[in-house]
Design a protein around this motif. Structure first.
Motif, PDB file in Angstrom:
ATOM      1  N   HIS A 111       5.944   4.637   7.113  1.00 37.31           N
ATOM      2  CA  HIS A 111       7.955   4.927   7.643  1.00 37.31           C
ATOM      3  C   HIS A 111       8.065   4.276   6.001  1.00 37.31           C
ATOM      4  CE1 HIS A 111       7.989   7.360  11.124  1.00 37.31           C
ATOM      5  NE2 HIS A 111       7.547   6.398  11.918  1.00 37.31           N
ATOM      6  N   ALA A 112       7.941   4.847   5.426  1.00 42.68           N
ATOM      7  CA  ALA A 112       8.660   4.255   4.206  1.00 42.68           C
ATOM      8  C   ALA A 112      10.379   5.019   3.639  1.00 42.68           C
ATOM      9  CB  ALA A 112       7.927   4.545   2.433  1.00 42.68           C
ATOM     10  N   TYR A 113      11.173   4.561   3.268  1.00 43.99           N
ATOM     11  CA  TYR A 113      11.910   4.867   2.743  1.00 43.99           C
ATOM     12  C   TYR A 113      12.323   4.466   1.229  1.00 43.99           C
ATOM     13  CZ  TYR A 113      12.037   5.025   7.899  1.00 43.99           C
ATOM     14  OH  TYR A 113      11.486   5.165   8.785  1.00 43.99           O
ATOM     15  N   PRO A 114      12.495   4.973   0.046  1.00 46.53           N
ATOM     16  CA  PRO A 114      12.834   4.663  -1.382  1.00 46.53           C
ATOM     17  C   PRO A 114      14.737   4.358  -0.928  1.00 46.53           C
ATOM     18  CG  PRO A 114      11.554   6.070  -2.161  1.00 46.53           C
ATOM     19  CD  PRO A 114      12.174   6.142  -0.496  1.00 46.53           C
ATOM     20  N   VAL A 115      15.692   3.091  -1.274  1.00 43.44           N
ATOM     21  CA  VAL A 115      16.829   3.526  -1.182  1.00 43.44           C
ATOM     22  C   VAL A 115      17.345   3.250  -3.115  1.00 43.44           C
ATOM     23  CG1 VAL A 115      18.770   1.686  -0.537  1.00 43.44           C
ATOM     24  CG2 VAL A 115      16.807   2.464   1.346  1.00 43.44           C
ATOM     25  N   TRP A 116      17.769   3.640  -2.859  1.00 43.59           N
ATOM     26  CA  TRP A 116      18.147   4.291  -4.443  1.00 43.59           C
ATOM     27  C   TRP A 116      19.534   3.061  -4.605  1.00 43.59           C
ATOM     28  CZ3 TRP A 116      14.652   4.798  -6.835  1.00 43.59           C
ATOM     29  CH2 TRP A 116      13.837   5.898  -6.165  1.00 43.59           C
ATOM     30  N   PRO A 117      20.117   3.270  -6.289  1.00 46.90           N
ATOM     31  CA  PRO A 117      21.940   2.426  -6.568  1.00 46.90           C
ATOM     32  C   PRO A 117      22.487   3.346  -5.520  1.00 46.90           C
ATOM     33  CG  PRO A 117      20.895   3.110  -8.231  1.00 46.90           C
ATOM     34  CD  PRO A 117      19.591   4.013  -7.388  1.00 46.90           C
ATOM     35  N   PHE A 118      23.425   2.270  -5.059  1.00 41.23           N
ATOM     36  CA  PHE A 118      24.577   1.838  -4.051  1.00 41.23           C
ATOM     37  C   PHE A 118      25.469   3.300  -4.289  1.00 41.23           C
ATOM     38  CE2 PHE A 118      28.647   1.274  -2.491  1.00 41.23           C
ATOM     39  CZ  PHE A 118      28.365   1.447  -1.355  1.00 41.23           C
ATOM     40  N   GLU A 119      25.544   3.803  -6.107  1.00 39.68           N
ATOM     41  CA  GLU A 119      27.068   4.655  -5.979  1.00 39.68           C
ATOM     42  C   GLU A 119      25.961   5.556  -5.666  1.00 39.68           C
ATOM     43  OE1 GLU A 119      24.900   2.392  -9.644  1.00 39.68           O
ATOM     44  OE2 GLU A 119      25.486   1.717  -8.749  1.00 39.68           O
ATOM     45  N   GLU A 120      24.939   6.073  -5.785  1.00 36.19           N
ATOM     46  CA  GLU A 120      24.051   6.822  -5.172  1.00 36.19           C
ATOM     47  C   GLU A 120      23.222   7.200  -4.261  1.00 36.19           C
ATOM     48  OE1 GLU A 120      20.668   7.441  -7.880  1.00 36.19           O
ATOM     49  OE2 GLU A 120      21.620   6.669 -10.001  1.00 36.19           O
ATOM     50  N   THR A 121      23.976   6.922  -3.507  1.00 35.68           N
ATOM     51  CA  THR A 121      23.931   6.720  -1.981  1.00 35.68           C
ATOM     52  C   THR A 121      24.492   7.132  -0.698  1.00 35.68           C
ATOM     53  OG1 THR A 121      22.116   4.996  -2.324  1.00 35.68           O
ATOM     54  CG2 THR A 121      22.258   5.548   0.481  1.00 35.68           C
ATOM     55  N   LYS A 155       0.828  -1.315  -0.112  1.00 37.92           N
ATOM     56  CA  LYS A 155       0.219  -0.004   0.304  1.00 37.92           C
ATOM     57  C   LYS A 155       1.141   1.645   0.053  1.00 37.92           C
ATOM     58  CE  LYS A 155      -3.565   2.113   3.205  1.00 37.92           C
ATOM     59  NZ  LYS A 155      -2.551   3.510   3.522  1.00 37.92           N
ATOM     60  N   ALA A 156       1.937   1.362   0.644  1.00 42.68           N
ATOM     61  CA  ALA A 156       3.084   2.211   0.834  1.00 42.68           C
ATOM     62  C   ALA A 156       3.750   2.510  -0.191  1.00 42.68           C
ATOM     63  CB  ALA A 156       3.812   2.347   2.152  1.00 42.68           C
ATOM     64  N   ALA A 157       3.786   1.699  -1.108  1.00 40.09           N
ATOM     65  CA  ALA A 157       4.923   0.869  -2.387  1.00 40.09           C
ATOM     66  C   ALA A 157       3.922   2.441  -3.401  1.00 40.09           C
ATOM     67  CB  ALA A 157       5.379   0.044  -2.927  1.00 40.09           C
ATOM     68  N   ALA A 158       2.536   1.322  -3.184  1.00 37.38           N
ATOM     69  CA  ALA A 158       1.172   2.357  -4.457  1.00 37.38           C
ATOM     70  C   ALA A 158       1.335   3.876  -4.193  1.00 37.38           C
ATOM     71  CB  ALA A 158       0.180   1.857  -4.335  1.00 37.38           C
ATOM     72  N   GLU A 159       1.174   4.520  -2.837  1.00 42.40           N
ATOM     73  CA  GLU A 159       1.075   6.073  -2.675  1.00 42.40           C
ATOM     74  C   GLU A 159       2.288   5.419  -2.688  1.00 42.40           C
ATOM     75  OE1 GLU A 159       0.417   5.735   1.562  1.00 42.40           O
ATOM     76  OE2 GLU A 159      -1.458   5.061   0.931  1.00 42.40           O
ATOM     77  N   TYR A 160       3.686   6.132  -2.418  1.00 42.21           N
ATOM     78  CA  TYR A 160       4.712   6.623  -3.389  1.00 42.21           C
ATOM     79  C   TYR A 160       4.722   5.990  -4.682  1.00 42.21           C
ATOM     80  CZ  TYR A 160       7.265   7.620   1.339  1.00 42.21           C
ATOM     81  OH  TYR A 160       7.063   8.384   2.124  1.00 42.21           O
ATOM     82  N   GLY A 161       4.366   5.634  -5.694  1.00 41.22           N
ATOM     83  CA  GLY A 161       4.326   5.332  -7.445  1.00 41.22           C
ATOM     84  C   GLY A 161       5.625   5.045  -7.463  1.00 41.22           C
ATOM     85  N   MET A 162       5.403   3.642  -6.421  1.00 36.92           N
ATOM     86  CA  MET A 162       7.081   2.539  -6.974  1.00 36.92           C
ATOM     87  C   MET A 162       6.629   1.566  -6.695  1.00 36.92           C
ATOM     88  SD  MET A 162       9.357   4.866  -6.079  1.00 36.92           S
ATOM     89  CE  MET A 162      10.596   3.633  -5.940  1.00 36.92           C
ATOM     90  N   ASP A 222      16.106   0.321  -9.493  1.00 39.27           N
ATOM     91  CA  ASP A 222      17.550  -0.251  -8.947  1.00 39.27           C
ATOM     92  C   ASP A 222      17.426   0.458  -8.513  1.00 39.27           C
ATOM     93  OD1 ASP A 222      17.454  -0.407 -12.704  1.00 39.27           O
ATOM     94  OD2 ASP A 222      17.967   1.816 -12.714  1.00 39.27           O
ATOM     95  N   GLY A 223      16.659   0.124  -6.711  1.00 36.85           N
ATOM     96  CA  GLY A 223      16.626  -0.348  -6.282  1.00 36.85           C
ATOM     97  C   GLY A 223      15.979  -0.912  -4.609  1.00 36.85           C
ATOM     98  N   TYR A 224      15.847  -0.319  -4.360  1.00 38.62           N
ATOM     99  CA  TYR A 224      15.297  -0.866  -3.059  1.00 38.62           C
ATOM    100  C   TYR A 224      13.859  -0.143  -2.249  1.00 38.62           C
ATOM    101  CZ  TYR A 224      18.525  -4.338  -2.739  1.00 38.62           C
ATOM    102  OH  TYR A 224      18.547  -6.015  -3.425  1.00 38.62           O
ATOM    103  N   PHE A 225      12.462  -0.945  -1.812  1.00 35.06           N
ATOM    104  CA  PHE A 225      12.165   0.410  -0.735  1.00 35.06           C
ATOM    105  C   PHE A 225      11.423  -0.791   0.080  1.00 35.06           C
ATOM    106  CE2 PHE A 225       7.135   0.988   0.152  1.00 35.06           C
ATOM    107  CZ  PHE A 225       7.213   2.623   0.044  1.00 35.06           C
ATOM    108  N   VAL A 226      11.983   0.663   1.017  1.00 35.43           N
ATOM    109  CA  VAL A 226      11.637  -0.075   2.920  1.00 35.43           C
ATOM    110  C   VAL A 226      10.505   0.425   3.826  1.00 35.43           C
ATOM    111  CG1 VAL A 226      13.146   0.050   4.684  1.00 35.43           C
ATOM    112  CG2 VAL A 226      14.101  -0.068   2.726  1.00 35.43           C
TER     113      VAL A 226
END
Length: 241
Positions: free
Chosen positions: A107-117, A45-52, A88-92
């Motif tokens: 509480h939701a946190y998009p985690v992007w590719p390692f080189e961009e974090t 549900k959180a992923a849908a609300e974030y557009g992920m 290219d990442g994860y959704f937490v």
């Protein structure tokens, strides 16, 4: 002839009671932000609300503070966390109970590719406790942090997380980097799902007397102990903040 008001039958009263109960549950559900009956449903549900476009769940767990901090209290005890692959990442997400039967998705946190974090750490939960001194009524706070660390590099065999509360005063003019190396609390992380680059770290550290902010350093090593990666922290060699 006097007419008497007919009372509802027992069956009718039961139906009315059940109807009011269902309406009360719906009202509770709506006022609580429409939580879900399962953490996994709250995650999507959180992923849908974030557009992920969240894919399959690759990791998850329940927050349990360390036994070494038996007195540690916090609203995050028992909190659930879930991670799914997306783009290219994860959704937490993290989820706490609502009304005893539902699960939140606040509480939701998009985690992007390692080189961009820049600092690849998501704090999932905090615990705290006020420690009293035995000889006088002067104590100090201690904190416990549960963190998800994202280090996806070849040949990583060990991930070290160093944390602490960087003091506003009394830091001996040390940078965050030097202070963490001298006073931070180190913990080896546990890889939660092979091949994902996701590691779980957990440690306890005191709060400085004058207060301060959390500071974090991530280090990754290969099987021979060679340092492969070090997260950028103010004061580190080559730091460009």
């Amino acid at each position: 002839m006097k007419k008497h008001l007919r009372l509802p039958t027992q069956r009718t009263r039961l139906k009315l009671s059940a109807g009011f109960f269902v309406l009360a549950l719906i009202f509770l559900w709506l006022t609580a932000g429409a939580p879900m009956p399962l953490p996994i449903l709250a995650h999507y549900k959180a992923a849908a609300e974030y557009g992920m476009d969240a894919g399959a769940v690759v990791a998850g767990g329940t927050v349990r503070f360390q036994s070494g901090a038996a007195n540690t209290k916090g609203g995050d005890q028992g909190l659930r966390w879930r991670v799914s692959a997306c783009a290219d990442g994860y959704f937490v997400t993290t989820h706490s109970r609502v009304g005893g039967i539902f699960w939140s998705d606040e509480h939701a946190y998009p985690v992007w590719p390692f080189e961009e974090t820049p600092i690849p750490v998501v704090t999932l939960a905090w615990g705290s406790d006020y420690i009293w001194e035995e000889t006088h009524a002067d104590g100090e706070w201690q904190y416990e942090a549960v963190n998800l660390v994202y280090v996806k590099l070849p040949d990583v065999a060990r991930v070290e997380l160093i944390m602490g509360m960087y003091p506003r005063d009394g830091n001996d003019d040390l940078s965050q980097y030097d202070w963490l190396l001298a006073h931070g609390v180190s913990a080896d992380c546990i890889e939660v799902a092979p091949g994902t680059g996701l590691w779980l770290g957990q440690q306890i550290f005191p709060s400085p007397k004058g207060g301060g902010g959390s500071a974090t350093l991530v280090r990754a090593y290969d099987a021979d102990g060679t340092l492969l990666y070090e997260s950028p922290v103010p004061g580190a060699p080559g730091f460009d903040g």
